[in-house]
Structure formats: C-alpha cells, structure tokens
Design an enzyme around this catalytic site. Structure first.
Site, mmCIF file in Angstrom:
data_model
loop_
_atom_site.group_PDB
_atom_site.id
_atom_site.type_symbol
_atom_site.label_atom_id
_atom_site.label_comp_id
_atom_site.label_asym_id
_atom_site.label_seq_id
_atom_site.Cartn_x
_atom_site.Cartn_y
_atom_site.Cartn_z
ATOM 1 C CB THR A 1 -0.908 0.017 1.240
ATOM 2 O OG1 THR A 1 -1.633 -1.218 1.309
ATOM 3 C CG2 THR A 1 -1.884 1.173 1.180
ATOM 4 C CE LYS B 1 0.090 2.441 4.334
ATOM 5 N NZ LYS B 1 -1.283 2.604 4.840
ATOM 6 C CE LYS C 1 -3.938 5.464 5.510
ATOM 7 N NZ LYS C 1 -5.045 4.829 6.282
ATOM 8 C CE LYS D 1 -5.413 -1.842 -0.224
ATOM 9 N NZ LYS D 1 -5.254 -0.541 0.468
ATOM 10 C CG ASP E 1 -4.391 2.999 2.631
ATOM 11 O OD1 ASP E 1 -5.155 2.037 2.868
ATOM 12 O OD2 ASP E 1 -3.446 3.294 3.377
ATOM 13 C CD GLU E 2 -8.102 2.939 4.416
ATOM 14 O OE1 GLU E 2 -7.938 3.539 5.501
ATOM 15 O OE2 GLU E 2 -7.219 2.245 3.882
ATOM 16 C CG HIS F 1 -9.598 -1.503 2.135
ATOM 17 N ND1 HIS F 1 -10.114 -1.207 3.387
ATOM 18 C CD2 HIS F 1 -8.253 -1.372 2.256
ATOM 19 C CE1 HIS F 1 -9.120 -0.902 4.206
ATOM 20 N NE2 HIS F 1 -7.978 -1.004 3.544
ATOM 21 N NE ARG F 2 -10.132 -6.378 7.469
ATOM 22 C CZ ARG F 2 -9.875 -7.220 8.459
ATOM 23 N NH1 ARG F 2 -10.782 -8.120 8.810
ATOM 24 N NH2 ARG F 2 -8.723 -7.179 9.109
ATOM 25 C CB SER G 1 -2.823 -5.661 4.324
ATOM 26 O OG SER G 1 -2.411 -4.326 4.241
#
Length: 472
Positions: A165, A167, A169, A193, A195-196, A286-287, A371
C-alpha cells in the site's frame, strides 16, 4: 370473517420459540449472541429476536389470517450458554427460504440485522454466524474470477503474491505516487495499492493517478519481464462515477481495480463486481469500516459473516487480517475466515468459531489479503498461516526500508522466496524462520538491512474480539 381473530399483545415465545424444530437444508440459519434486558427470560428474548427479524410486529394483526404464518415465520430453535459470559447466550434461529429474494444479500441482511438491533428487549445483540443454504449460494454471483483465473491472468504460481500500500496514503502528487509504484514493482512486488481513502482529492485527482500508475506498471513490466498491477481505487460518491473510473482503468490497460465494499454499499458493490466479470477486470476489496461493525464482541456482526457475504456479493481479494500484524485478528478465528473465503465446503468447527457447515458449491474462491503492520520478520508466520493462495501486503514494511522503496520490495521478495523454498524442502518455516531469513540475508544486503531495521518491532496487544473461551 372466516376465522376467529384474537387481538392484543402475546409473548413472542408463544409463536416463535420452537425447541422441537429440526432445521431444513433449505433454511437460512443464524446464531445471535444475545444479552437480554433484566427480567426478560432467555426464551422470550430469543423469540423476540426471531420475530422481529422475520414476520412479527409488536401486536397481533388481523392480516395474519391472510397468509400462512406458520410457513413464513422464523423459528428460534435452540439456546446455548456463551462460555465465560453469564449475561449472554447464543440464540439459534431458522428462517424459511420463502422469506428472502433470491440472490439478494441486501434483502437477507435487512431482515437479519435491521430493526432487531435496536430492539428494546435486548441490551446487546451480535450476529455470530449465518448458514447460507446451497440454493441461496447458487443464486448469488460470487467472485468475478477467483484465484485460479487470477493466477492464469498474471502468470504467477507456486507462491503467495506480494503487495504494498503506497504511503503516505494521502498528500502525494500523482507523479510522486507513480514513482513510488514503479520503484516497488521494479524491486520485486506483484502489486501496489491505493489505500482505502484515496479517491479523487485536490492533491491527486483520480485520472492523473490512474495514468501515472499505469505508466509505472508498464515500465516495471518491461524491466522485470513479470506481469504487474496496481489496485486502482474506483470508490466514488455515486455509482455512475464508479463506473466511469472503472471504464477508464480498463481503457488504459489495468488488470485490477478496487473498492471499499462496506462504505459504497452492498448493492453498489454487487453491481461493480458484475461489471468486473463482464469486463475481465480483477476486483480487490477493502473492508474499511469493518471495525465499527465487528470489533465489539457483544454487539454488531462477526467478521466471519462479513467474509461470507463478500464472497456471495463478489470480490477476488478481501483483507482478512494478519494475526501477526498491527490489526485485530485471533489466529483460530482468522483461519476460519480464510477457509470460508477459499474452500468449497467448510465444516462446523467451534474451535475456530464456525457454528455451521457452509457449502459453496462451485462458487469461485476469494484470495485473502494479509495487510497491516507486517514486515520481513513476519514472513515465515504469514506463509505458515495463509499458505500460497494469499496476498501479503507490506506498506511501511516496504516503503520504510532505509535504502528506499525498491530495496524494501527486494527484501520482501527474497524473504518470501527463501521461506517458500524452505517449505518445499519440508522445513517448518514458522519454527525455523529466523534461521531461514538469516541464511537468505547472507546474499541479500536489502534483506539484511530490513531485518536489522525491524528486529524489535512487534504488535503484542491482546485481541479484543476473541473466540469465546472453551472454544479456543
């Protein structure tokens, strides 16, 4: 009237408590952890939960005579003690198939976790598990592609995949963001990735980010000869904008996009999953927001239920916790979640928090993503816990390397390949992890520096949401 009608209020247990009921294969089964209000008997509280989540209202109504209530009502059929908790109990409820729209997770959960969670008869309520019968599973779309199709698309076999991910972010320009993506992928990672909460903010608009990331992917692929990808977050304020961003990702050649399935909503996510299947796009999920729903051990929804519903809604990857990192995750429970995401049939196993058998038929599996606070020292444990069909995502554990992003990626790749090779030779990688990594570091200065940097970094906090005591 052809039938007599008795108006008034009746106790719920007179109608909805049925300890002699044997659940049918076609029933949707649920188990709730219930803490009733003082003075409310267990049977009444269980029946109240069942009634409010199926056919009842607070009083009898004459229109009950116009339907077959005995066929459509839910039934609370069993009660069990919660080990180590004198206030709570488990209530098992069976719902007949006729109560639900086929293939609609939205409809099922509007009943199961709708008004009932604000019910005055209970002080706290948690949905611990749901058994979706095979008839319902087969009416849901499931993952757009699944693990094997993903491996075939990316030509990656025999090991877990590595991700990162980016960073920080928030705050990077699109150009600098793309630079970080390139360095990580060139260094040996399979994926990077968003980030959310990276959407389309003033510092980095989504179209600029997509273009710079795709440029980085193509350059890294040319230099390494490997297929690469970046999870482009298409989460947006509305469905039309989600589709617009997804279409652009497809146009520029990205193999994968991502969404925040809880914050965009289940119906929106299901629509996006269908689009991914139709357009050959992998879908990373993503949760974000799950901790609000699942972390309180007495109220909310257990993550095993959220994992099941994601597989039904559709997604190729889902964040599942790490056990060893910075985020919440009991080891036994996490292994249960992972099986629910990947296996075709999962047996009841109370030691892992699984209350029911869960059939999946031929529905494709979901790739679990580990993660959150992981680094090279965690690699042996991650491989032992998750096996090959997983993504290990190192954010700070890549970008925090003293020599830079590419060196951090190289350290993770060397560590992973050393652990996989040792595993294939029959060694116990979790027990012998230190020796395996130390030996690999002799020929990898990047790994050696990473091991020195994070030698003392641990996240040894007690888990909040534990399996109930005797089930451990």
């Amino acid at each position: 009237m052809l039938k007599s009608y008795q108006a008034g209020v009746r106790e719920y247990r007179e109608t909805y408590w049925d300890p002699h009921y044997t659940p049918k294969d076609s029933d949707i089964l649920a188990v709730f952890k219930v803490i009733p209000q003082a003075g409310v008997p267990r049977e009444e509280a269980a029946a109240a939960v069942c009634a409010e989540s199926s056919t009842a209202t607070w009083t009898t109504v004459w229109t009950d005579l116009l339907t077959d209530l005995d066929y459509y009502k839910g039934r609370a059929y069993a009660i069990e003690d919660v080990p180590g908790d004198d206030e709570a109990f488990y209530a098992f409820v069976a719902y007949p198939m006729g109560l639900f729209e086929e293939g609609s997770i939205v409809n099922v959960f509007t009943s199961l976790v709708g008004n009932v969670f604000g019910f005055k008869a209970v002080r706290a309520l948690r949905l611990e598990d749901v058994r979706f019968p095979l008839w319902f599973v087969t009416t849901c779309d499931g993952p757009p592609h699944g693990i094997q199709v993903e491996r075939d698309k990316l030509d990656k076999y025999g090991r877990p995949m590595l991700g990162c991910t980016i960073k920080p972010k928030l705050g990077l320009s699109a150009k600098n963001y793309g630079r970080a993506v390139y360095e990580c992928l060139r260094g040996g990672l399979d994926f990077t990735k968003d980030d959310e909460n990276v959407n389309s903010q003033p510092f980095m608009r989504w179209r600029d980010r997509f273009e710079f990331c795709q440029e980085a992917i193509e350059k890294a692929e040319q230099e390494t000869g490997e297929r690469k990808g970046h999870y482009l977050n298409v989460t947006a304020p509305n469905m039309e904008e989600i589709y617009r961003r997804a279409e652009f990702a497809k146009e520029i050649g990205s193999p994968i996009i991502m969404s925040d399935y809880l914050t965009i909503g289940w119906a929106a996510h299901s629509s996006l999953s269908r689009w991914c299947r139709a357009n050959g796009m992998l879908l990373h999920v993503h949760r974000a927001m799950h901790g609000v729903i699942d972390r309180n051990p007495r109220h909310g929804i257990n993550f095993r239920v959220l994992a099941k519903l994601l597989r039904l809604l559709g997604g190729d990857h889902l964040h599942s916790g790490t056990v060893v990192g910075k985020l919440e995750g009991d080891r036994a429970a996490t292994l249960g979640w992972v099986d629910l995401m990947r296996e075709r049939h999962v047996k009841e196993d109370r030691s892992r928090g699984l209350f029911f058998d869960q059939p999946w038929g031929h529905m494709a599996p979901v790739m679990p993503v580990a993660s959150g606070g992981i680094h090279v020292w965690h690699m042996p444990a991650l491989l032992a816990i998750f096996g090959d069909d997983a993504v290990f995502q190192f954010g700070g554990g890549t970008l925090g390397h003293p020599w830079g992003n590419a060196a951090g990626a190289a350290a993770n790749r060397v560590a992973l390949e050393a652990c996989v090779r040792a595993r294939n030779e029959g060694r116990d990688v979790e027990r012998e992890g230190k020796d395996i990594l130390t030996a690999a570091a002799q020929s990898s200065p990047e790994l050696k520096v990473a091991m020195e940097t994070w030698r003392e970094i641990k996240f040894e906090f007690d888990v909040v949401d534990k399996l109930d005591a005797p089930h451990r």
